[in-house]
Design an enzyme around this catalytic site. Structure first.
Site, PDB file in Angstrom:
ATOM      1  N   SER A  88       9.564  -1.743  21.714  1.00  0.00           N
ATOM      2  CA  SER A  88      10.843  -2.349  21.344  1.00  0.00           C
ATOM      3  C   SER A  88      11.930  -1.290  21.434  1.00  0.00           C
ATOM      4  O   SER A  88      11.673  -0.099  21.211  1.00  0.00           O
ATOM      5  CB  SER A  88      10.782  -2.897  19.915  1.00  0.00           C
ATOM      6  OG  SER A  88      12.077  -3.216  19.435  1.00  0.00           O
ATOM      7  N   TYR A  99       8.809  -0.888  10.752  1.00  0.00           N
ATOM      8  CA  TYR A  99       8.617  -1.426  12.096  1.00  0.00           C
ATOM      9  C   TYR A  99       9.118  -0.433  13.145  1.00  0.00           C
ATOM     10  O   TYR A  99       8.446  -0.195  14.157  1.00  0.00           O
ATOM     11  CB  TYR A  99       9.359  -2.752  12.227  1.00  0.00           C
ATOM     12  CG  TYR A  99       9.245  -3.399  13.587  1.00  0.00           C
ATOM     13  CD1 TYR A  99       8.098  -4.084  13.960  1.00  0.00           C
ATOM     14  CD2 TYR A  99      10.293  -3.327  14.504  1.00  0.00           C
ATOM     15  CE1 TYR A  99       7.986  -4.679  15.206  1.00  0.00           C
ATOM     16  CE2 TYR A  99      10.194  -3.913  15.758  1.00  0.00           C
ATOM     17  CZ  TYR A  99       9.041  -4.586  16.095  1.00  0.00           C
ATOM     18  OH  TYR A  99       8.944  -5.166  17.331  1.00  0.00           O
TER      19      TYR A  99
END
Length: 295
Positions: free
Chosen positions: A192, A205
């Site tokens: 990501s 995350y």
């Protein structure tokens, strides 16, 4: 003396720039060259199944990017092994892929938050299948959890087991198998853009995606001599059902918001060609605008 030293430093700088550009632009040049050959000159290029065999494994294959990778690879002729914790969704997707693309499909029900026992079951099923391509698209996001202090110990364990332990253990398992076959193979780790941006309320995350990046880039160097291509894909905001936040943030920026199917179609075409990819050419604009904020 100073004039001579300045010339030496200048030449060193020119050489360093040349090396940087040749290393970073060469894969992009090859990709564009192949696209021109295929789309405009009518050349038939080596397909993914010609390079990596007939079987691919995809984790996180019942939702979002993982599901689209599974369909796109099946469209490219791969038999696919679908891994997810949702058995009902796996069975529906497997039936859809078999009917639409006429390929073989196996399913494995696996909950990566459970730890090592999960991997033993996966290995038992996969040991007899000649896997040439592995796509790790599974991950747990924490957008709806809140700040770090609001996470319970159980939630922390789920995120770390899923986003760090799973990608590490599966990469180890598939690399070990691929090294032994001495034939071309590939691993794709989906990360990501949050790996380069500190985002409030998703700190854990972000850290797991930084780990993903470091692991993948290191494995690229380790695996070259074994003919295994390890690719790092760092999408920004792809409007899938998995990440509903994308639709809210980018609802007025459709020009630079990639269509999920088009995104995955382009991303799959870069396997074996690019070491690192944002997934889609238009999508690079999102990445560089985001990166400019960091720098």
């Amino acid at each position: 003396m100073l004039s001579y030293l300045a010339k030496v430093i200048f030449l060193i700088g020119v050489y360093a720039l040349y090396r940087y550009l040749s290393i970073n632009l060469k894969p992009i040049y090859k990709l564009i060259r192949d696209i021109i050959k295929e789309k405009f000159l009518g050349h038939t290029l080596e397909g993914l199944t010609d390079r990596y065999g007939k079987w691919a494994v995809i984790t996180g294959s019942t939702n979002g990017i993982g599901k689209l990778y599974a369909k796109e690879l099946a469209c490219n002729g791969f038999n696919v092994v679908l891994i997810s914790k949702m058995e009902s969704k796996l069975k529906i997707l497997a039936a859809d892929i078999e009917e639409e693309f006429k390929v073989q499909v196996r399913i494995i029900v696996a909950d990566f938050s459970k730890g090592l026992e999960t991997f033993k079951n996966i290995e038992q099923v996969l040991d007899t299948i000649p896997i040439g391509l592995f796509v790790n698209a599974f991950g747990v996001a924490v957008y709806d959890v809140g700040n770090m202090c609001s996470l319970t110990r159980e939630e922390l364990t789920v995120i770390l087991n899923t986003n760090i332990e799973a990608v590490t253990e599966l990469s180890r398992y598939f690399l070990q198998r691929m090294y032994c076959t001495n034939s071309k193979a590939a691993i794709v780790n989906i990360s990501s853009c949050l790996e380069i941006y500190s985002t409030p309320f998703s700190a854990l995350y972000d850290i797991t995606k930084i780990y993903n990046r470091k692991l993948t880039l290191a494995l690229q160097q380790e695996s070259r001599r074994f003919k295994v291509h390890v690719q790092h894909v760092l999408p920004c905001l792809v409007p899938t059902k998995t990440i509903q936040i994308c639709n809210a943030i980018l609802k007025d920026s459709k020009l630079f918001t990639p269509d999920p199917e088009a995104f995955v179609h382009w991303a799959v075409s870069t396997i074996g060609r690019l070491d690192e990819s944002t997934g889609q050419l238009w999508y690079a604009d999102q990445f560089f605008r985001w990166l400019s904020q960091v720098l």
